[in-house]
Design an enzyme around this catalytic site. Structure first.
Site, PDB file in Angstrom:
ATOM      1  CE  LYS A  32     -18.440  -7.217  19.875  1.00 13.89           C
ATOM      2  NZ  LYS A  32     -18.999  -7.849  21.078  1.00 13.89           N
ATOM      3  CG  ASP A  59     -22.509  -8.064  20.589  1.00 14.91           C
ATOM      4  OD1 ASP A  59     -23.613  -8.541  20.255  1.00 14.91           O
ATOM      5  OD2 ASP A  59     -21.446  -8.705  20.537  1.00 14.91           O
ATOM      6  CE  LYS A  61     -22.831 -12.118  21.005  1.00 11.95           C
ATOM      7  NZ  LYS A  61     -21.927 -11.135  21.619  1.00 11.95           N
ATOM      8  CG  ASP A  64     -36.282 -13.308  27.979  1.00  9.31           C
ATOM      9  OD1 ASP A  64     -37.320 -13.999  28.101  1.00  9.31           O
ATOM     10  OD2 ASP A  64     -35.559 -13.007  28.939  1.00  9.31           O
ATOM     11  CB  THR A 123     -18.173 -16.701  14.977  1.00  9.43           C
ATOM     12  OG1 THR A 123     -17.902 -15.922  16.154  1.00  9.43           O
ATOM     13  CG2 THR A 123     -18.904 -15.848  13.975  1.00  9.43           C
ATOM     14  NE  ARG A 215     -10.578 -13.204  21.767  1.00  9.05           N
ATOM     15  CZ  ARG A 215     -11.182 -14.372  21.885  1.00  9.05           C
ATOM     16  NH1 ARG A 215     -10.810 -15.208  22.845  1.00  9.05           N
ATOM     17  NH2 ARG A 215     -12.156 -14.716  21.048  1.00  9.05           N
TER      18      ARG A 215
HETATM   19  O1  LIG Z   1     -21.226 -14.799  16.638  1.00  9.09           O
HETATM   20  C1  LIG Z   1     -20.596 -13.935  17.296  1.00  9.09           C
HETATM   21  C2  LIG Z   1     -21.213 -12.819  17.814  1.00  9.09           C
HETATM   22  C3  LIG Z   1     -20.461 -11.898  18.498  1.00  9.09           C
HETATM   23  N1  LIG Z   1     -19.147 -12.071  18.704  1.00  9.09           N
HETATM   24  C4  LIG Z   1     -18.405 -11.030  19.439  1.00  9.09           C
HETATM   25  O2  LIG Z   1     -17.386 -10.476  18.600  1.00  9.09           O
HETATM   26  C5  LIG Z   1     -16.185 -10.274  19.330  1.00  9.09           C
HETATM   27  C6  LIG Z   1     -15.087 -11.075  18.703  1.00  9.09           C
HETATM   28  O3  LIG Z   1     -13.891 -10.872  19.415  1.00  9.09           O
HETATM   29  P1  LIG Z   1     -12.530 -11.603  19.031  1.00  9.09           P
HETATM   30  O4  LIG Z   1     -11.614 -11.229  20.152  1.00  9.09           O
HETATM   31  O5  LIG Z   1     -12.106 -11.029  17.710  1.00  9.09           O
HETATM   32  O6  LIG Z   1     -12.789 -13.066  18.955  1.00  9.09           O
HETATM   33  C7  LIG Z   1     -16.492 -10.643  20.778  1.00  9.09           C
HETATM   34  O7  LIG Z   1     -16.805  -9.458  21.471  1.00  9.09           O
HETATM   35  C8  LIG Z   1     -17.720 -11.527  20.702  1.00  9.09           C
HETATM   36  O8  LIG Z   1     -18.568 -11.345  21.819  1.00  9.09           O
HETATM   37  C9  LIG Z   1     -18.536 -13.184  18.198  1.00  9.09           C
HETATM   38  O9  LIG Z   1     -17.303 -13.391  18.367  1.00  9.09           O
HETATM   39  N2  LIG Z   1     -19.283 -14.085  17.495  1.00  9.09           N
END
Ligand SMILES: O=c1ccn([C@@H]2O[C@H](COP(=O)(O)O)[C@@H](O)[C@H]2O)c(=O)[nH]1
Length: 246
Positions: A32, A59, A61, A64, A123, A215
């Site tokens: 991603k 991604d 997002k 607009d 999230t 992470r």
């Molecule tokens: O609602 C959302 C949309 C996108 N993300 C993205 O996913 C990864 C999650 O990374 P972690 O390190 O596993 O937390 C990150 O790139 C976010 O931009 C999201 O977390 N929630």
């Protein structure tokens, strides 16, 4: 194969760090590219991933007005990526314009259109924040479901949702509607800023098509070991969906 359902974010500041991470985890097939890396490097990172035949989730997002998201989607579709994001809260006019624009952009560039998927609710937002910061007078699962249904009705290919809502969305949306879940946390990892998380096996069992896991893998002392632990965990769980986008 369950490991093809894991998307790893390249949440790093520059091209060198991205290349180092890709080389450290050659077994990852789906990467991603998000706001940090794309803002710092532009599309160069997409060429690198394509040269290694990796699948790409761009991604960005988008959020607009209809004319602006349509332009952004036309341009992004020209990169030949597999997944692209827009916020469902752009509203139905913008979502419809975006869905049309990815087809036009891909055709013009001679590429396959990306699957356009809508963020339902980040999230990192808790039920309390939804009510008190965003002043949304709905229970969180209901709001996420309404956003997914808006995206489906507007012609999008799927949604990004928390694993805590994925079962409800899976039961309500059409079978072919893709459900991509970030906020995945194995039992041994820190939650960090994620507020609505589940483990990889719980998310897959609940009906997620893809898991975005950052992470817990990329910030681990041994990323390859973390990856293997997750793949091992997923091997023992049946998947509800066998959909893999080609
Ligand atoms: O609602 C959302 C949309 C996108 N993300 C993205 O996913 C990864 C999650 O990374 P972690 O390190 O596993 O937390 C990150 O790139 C976010 O931009 C999201 O977390 N929630």
């Amino acid at each position: 194969m369950n490991d093809e359902k894991i998307i790893v974010p390249l949440d790093v500041p520059d091209l060198d760090s991205a290349i180092a991470l890709i080389n450290k985890l050659p077994q990852v097939t789906f990467w991603k590219v998000g706001l940090e890396l794309f803002t710092s490097t532009g599309p160069k990172i997409l060429d690198i991933l394509k040269s290694q035949e990796k699948r790409i989730f761009l991604d960005l997002k988008f959020h607009d007005i209809p004319n602006t998201v349509a332009g952004a989607c036309r341009a992004a579709a020209g990169y030949g990526v597999d997944l692209l994001t827009i916020h469902a809260t752009c509203g139905s006019d913008a979502l419809k314009a975006a869905a049309e624009a990815v087809e036009i952009g891909a055709e013009k560039a001679g590429t396959k259109p990306p699957q356009l998927i809508a963020i339902t609710l980040l999230t990192s937002i808790s039920p309390r924040q939804l009510a008190f910061d965003l002043k949304i007078p709905l229970e969180l699962p209901e709001f996420a479901l309404k956003m997914a249904l808006l995206a489906e009705k507007s012609g999008l290919n799927g949604a990004v949702c928390s694993p805590q809502e994925v079962q409800q969305l899976r039961e309500t949306c059409k079978n072919e509607f893709l459900l991509v879940c970030p906020g995945i946390r194995p039992t041994w990892s820190d939650k960090g800023d994620q507020k609505r998380s589940l483990t990889p096996s719980q998310a897959i069992t609940a009906g997620a098509d893809y898991l975005v896991i950052g992470r817990p893998i990329t910030a681990a002392a041994e990323p390859e070991l973390a990856w293997n632990l997750i793949v091992e965990e997923l091997k023992t769980f049946p998947t509800k969906n066998q959909r893999i986008i080609d």
